[in-house]
Design a protein around this motif. Structure first.
Motif: not given
Length: 195
Positions: A161-176
């Motif tokens: 697994s590769r670390y991508e960042g924290h959920i608080s800094s990730m916009h919902s649209q990017l998780l789509q």
């Protein structure tokens, strides 16, 4: 190949009844129909769920996971009471135990806004995982309890697994979406401990 929805159904099946969903008549105060489920709470985001199973106002696309859950568990139905013929019916859900997980099956044709946290009948849940599909291959993101996002593609990065960042800094649209033009197919929420 494996169907991820069937795999989720199998993996998240319970030996004991998990919850009962009632169609309740508001006019005569009776349950019209009751269905017992032996799975962890599952919701399918489909046009059928939105427009046929529940009576919802507004566009189907762009709705939040919270709106979908509310429509599925407590929305108005299209059922008619077989006792008084009233169409004033709604869903009511009773849990035998608090569902430890909620898994939501997404439809690639419908845009659903992913919430970082949701409340389901006074229980708090956090986004814990997203399974993606595209080009005949599944990948996933896991969000740990500290909010760190980990991306995994078993073919890439030696299966690590590769670390991508924290959920608080990730916009919902990017998780789509995920690399390789993969779209979110299943979303998993986990009960917040102590809830």
């Amino acid at each position: 190949g494996a169907d991820i929805h069937e795999l989720c159904d199998y993996m998240l099946k319970s030996q004991q009844p998990s919850y009962t969903q009632h169609i309740y008549c508001k006019n005569c105060k009776e349950n019209v129909k009751s269905t017992i489920y032996n799975t962890i709470l599952e919701l399918r985001c489909s046009e059928t769920t939105w427009s046929k199973k529940t009576i919802r106002a507004g566009a189907i696309s762009g709705q939040s996971i919270t709106n979908w859950i509310h429509a599925f568990l407590h929305g108005k139905t299209r059922s008619k009471c077989n006792r008084c013929n009233s169409t004033q019916t709604e869903y009511r859900t009773n849990y035998n135990v608090k569902p430890p997980l909620i898994h939501i099956i997404l439809n690639e044709k419908i845009s659903v806004r992913l919430d970082q946290t949701i409340t389901c009948d006074d229980n708090q849940y956090r986004l814990a995982g997203i399974i993606y599909f595209g080009s005949f291959h599944f990948t996933c993101r896991v969000i740990d309890s500290a909010g760190r996002i980990w991306y995994n593609d078993g073919i890439q990065n030696d299966g690590k697994s590769r670390y991508e960042g924290h959920i608080s800094s990730m916009h919902s649209q990017l998780l789509q979406t995920a690399p390789g033009q993969r779209k979110a197919s299943v979303v998993i929420y986990s009960l917040v401990s102590g809830a």
